[in-house]
Design a protein around this motif. Structure first.
Motif, PDB file in Angstrom:
ATOM      1  N   ARG A  27       0.826  -1.204   0.000  1.00  0.00           N
ATOM      2  CA  ARG A  27       0.000   0.000   0.000  1.00  0.00           C
ATOM      3  C   ARG A  27       0.858   1.252   0.000  1.00  0.00           C
ATOM      4  O   ARG A  27       1.844   1.338   0.730  1.00  0.00           O
ATOM      5  CB  ARG A  27      -0.899   0.018   1.232  1.00  0.00           C
ATOM      6  CG  ARG A  27      -2.005  -0.990   1.173  1.00  0.00           C
ATOM      7  CD  ARG A  27      -2.747  -1.103   2.501  1.00  0.00           C
ATOM      8  NE  ARG A  27      -3.922  -1.918   2.381  1.00  0.00           N
ATOM      9  CZ  ARG A  27      -3.929  -3.235   2.243  1.00  0.00           C
ATOM     10  NH1 ARG A  27      -2.787  -3.891   2.178  1.00  0.00           N
ATOM     11  NH2 ARG A  27      -5.054  -3.917   2.146  1.00  0.00           N
ATOM     12  N   ALA A  28       0.419   2.234  -0.803  1.00  0.00           N
ATOM     13  CA  ALA A  28       1.091   3.533  -0.827  1.00  0.00           C
ATOM     14  C   ALA A  28       0.087   4.586  -1.303  1.00  0.00           C
ATOM     15  O   ALA A  28      -0.828   4.289  -2.055  1.00  0.00           O
ATOM     16  CB  ALA A  28       2.301   3.500  -1.760  1.00  0.00           C
ATOM     17  N   ARG A  29       0.294   5.791  -0.859  1.00  0.00           N
ATOM     18  CA  ARG A  29      -0.576   6.901  -1.258  1.00  0.00           C
ATOM     19  C   ARG A  29       0.023   7.551  -2.504  1.00  0.00           C
ATOM     20  O   ARG A  29       1.206   7.853  -2.558  1.00  0.00           O
ATOM     21  CB  ARG A  29      -0.707   7.911  -0.132  1.00  0.00           C
ATOM     22  CG  ARG A  29      -1.755   8.958  -0.397  1.00  0.00           C
ATOM     23  CD  ARG A  29      -2.287   9.500   0.925  1.00  0.00           C
ATOM     24  NE  ARG A  29      -3.466  10.324   0.710  1.00  0.00           N
ATOM     25  CZ  ARG A  29      -4.703   9.869   0.698  1.00  0.00           C
ATOM     26  NH1 ARG A  29      -4.938   8.578   0.887  1.00  0.00           N
ATOM     27  NH2 ARG A  29      -5.725  10.677   0.519  1.00  0.00           N
ATOM     28  N   GLY A  30      -0.843   7.750  -3.487  1.00  0.00           N
ATOM     29  CA  GLY A  30      -0.419   8.391  -4.723  1.00  0.00           C
ATOM     30  C   GLY A  30      -1.441   9.404  -5.165  1.00  0.00           C
ATOM     31  O   GLY A  30      -2.526   9.517  -4.578  1.00  0.00           O
ATOM     32  N   PHE A  31      -1.109  10.124  -6.215  1.00  0.00           N
ATOM     33  CA  PHE A  31      -1.955  11.214  -6.705  1.00  0.00           C
ATOM     34  C   PHE A  31      -2.329  10.977  -8.163  1.00  0.00           C
ATOM     35  O   PHE A  31      -2.329  11.896  -8.977  1.00  0.00           O
ATOM     36  CB  PHE A  31      -1.234  12.551  -6.503  1.00  0.00           C
ATOM     37  CG  PHE A  31      -1.038  12.856  -5.045  1.00  0.00           C
ATOM     38  CD1 PHE A  31      -1.969  13.611  -4.362  1.00  0.00           C
ATOM     39  CD2 PHE A  31       0.042  12.341  -4.351  1.00  0.00           C
ATOM     40  CE1 PHE A  31      -1.820  13.870  -3.002  1.00  0.00           C
ATOM     41  CE2 PHE A  31       0.208  12.591  -2.996  1.00  0.00           C
ATOM     42  CZ  PHE A  31      -0.729  13.357  -2.313  1.00  0.00           C
ATOM     43  N   HIS A  32      -2.666   9.745  -8.474  1.00  0.00           N
ATOM     44  CA  HIS A  32      -2.993   9.347  -9.838  1.00  0.00           C
ATOM     45  C   HIS A  32      -4.495   9.441 -10.069  1.00  0.00           C
ATOM     46  O   HIS A  32      -5.289   9.169  -9.182  1.00  0.00           O
ATOM     47  CB  HIS A  32      -2.512   7.917 -10.092  1.00  0.00           C
ATOM     48  CG  HIS A  32      -1.101   7.705  -9.653  1.00  0.00           C
ATOM     49  ND1 HIS A  32      -0.024   8.225 -10.341  1.00  0.00           N
ATOM     50  CD2 HIS A  32      -0.577   7.065  -8.576  1.00  0.00           C
ATOM     51  CE1 HIS A  32       1.086   7.899  -9.718  1.00  0.00           C
ATOM     52  NE2 HIS A  32       0.775   7.199  -8.640  1.00  0.00           N
ATOM     53  N   GLY A  33      -4.862   9.816 -11.288  1.00  0.00           N
ATOM     54  CA  GLY A  33      -6.266   9.897 -11.664  1.00  0.00           C
ATOM     55  C   GLY A  33      -6.496  11.064 -12.607  1.00  0.00           C
ATOM     56  O   GLY A  33      -5.664  11.965 -12.714  1.00  0.00           O
ATOM     57  N   VAL A  72       7.494   4.620  -6.952  1.00  0.00           N
ATOM     58  CA  VAL A  72       6.750   4.874  -8.192  1.00  0.00           C
ATOM     59  C   VAL A  72       5.321   5.315  -7.877  1.00  0.00           C
ATOM     60  O   VAL A  72       4.817   6.276  -8.455  1.00  0.00           O
ATOM     61  CB  VAL A  72       6.761   3.628  -9.106  1.00  0.00           C
ATOM     62  CG1 VAL A  72       5.802   3.805 -10.280  1.00  0.00           C
ATOM     63  CG2 VAL A  72       8.170   3.353  -9.612  1.00  0.00           C
ATOM     64  N   VAL A  73       4.666   4.621  -6.955  1.00  0.00           N
ATOM     65  CA  VAL A  73       3.285   4.984  -6.607  1.00  0.00           C
ATOM     66  C   VAL A  73       3.241   6.399  -6.033  1.00  0.00           C
ATOM     67  O   VAL A  73       2.345   7.181  -6.364  1.00  0.00           O
ATOM     68  CB  VAL A  73       2.667   3.970  -5.622  1.00  0.00           C
ATOM     69  CG1 VAL A  73       1.294   4.441  -5.147  1.00  0.00           C
ATOM     70  CG2 VAL A  73       2.566   2.596  -6.252  1.00  0.00           C
ATOM     71  N   VAL A  76       9.940  -1.518 -13.316  1.00  0.00           N
ATOM     72  CA  VAL A  76      10.775  -1.637 -12.117  1.00  0.00           C
ATOM     73  C   VAL A  76      11.076  -3.109 -11.846  1.00  0.00           C
ATOM     74  O   VAL A  76      12.213  -3.493 -11.581  1.00  0.00           O
ATOM     75  CB  VAL A  76      10.089  -0.975 -10.899  1.00  0.00           C
ATOM     76  CG1 VAL A  76      10.782  -1.360  -9.594  1.00  0.00           C
ATOM     77  CG2 VAL A  76      10.043   0.530 -11.065  1.00  0.00           C
ATOM     78  N   CYS A  77      10.050  -3.934 -11.921  1.00  0.00           N
ATOM     79  CA  CYS A  77      10.231  -5.371 -11.669  1.00  0.00           C
ATOM     80  C   CYS A  77      11.186  -5.995 -12.675  1.00  0.00           C
ATOM     81  O   CYS A  77      12.072  -6.789 -12.313  1.00  0.00           O
ATOM     82  CB  CYS A  77       8.886  -6.092 -11.726  1.00  0.00           C
ATOM     83  SG  CYS A  77       7.739  -5.616 -10.416  1.00  0.00           S
TER      84      CYS A  77
END
Length: 134
Positions: free
Chosen positions: A14-20, A67-68, A86-87
């Motif tokens: 889990r990570a907080r991001g600003f995508h959308g 990245v997220v 990345v993977c």
């Protein structure tokens, strides 16, 4: 590829991001959940018991979270693509399956989850095209 690959799985990162695409998604952000399954040969690590012979999942998690939390994107499809790169940057990884969950997606109805899953192969393994054909 004809040989069967071993798998290393990291689920529920889990990570907080600003995508959308919506302004409030970019402004307020939201939590994203990432699952990755890597296809690789874990035989050497199993024989040697050495961290150097496998993918360090702690370091992988840090890179994925970066990245997220990083540059905002409109689509979770694009986010999944970045995470797959990345993977696949890990030399031992031949295949990466990445799922990005967006549980707080702006949908005006009750729902459990919105997610996309992509599968990519190391270019050497896929004959130059990293997209796996379904």
């Amino acid at each position: 590829m004809s040989e069967e690959l071993d798998r290393l799985r990291l689920s529920g990162l889990r990570a907080r991001g600003f995508h959308g695409v919506l302004e409030h998604e970019r402004r307020e952000g939201q939590d994203f959940v990432v699952d990755v399954e890597l296809g690789l040969d874990l035989g050497e690590a199993g024989r040697s018991d050495a961290l150097a012979d496998t993918v360090h999942y702690g370091e992988l998690a840090e890179a994925l979270v970066a990245v997220v939390r990083g540059e905002p994107l409109d689509l979770i499809e694009a986010l999944a693509e970045r995470l797959a790169r990345v993977c696949l940057a890990e030399p031992r990884v031949r295949r990466a399956e990445v799922t990005v969950h967006k549980p707080q997606a702006p949908i005006p109805h009750a729902f459990d989850d919105v997610a996309v899953t992509i599968v990519r192969r190391n270019e050497k393994e896929a004959g130059g095209d990293p997209r796996e054909q379904a």
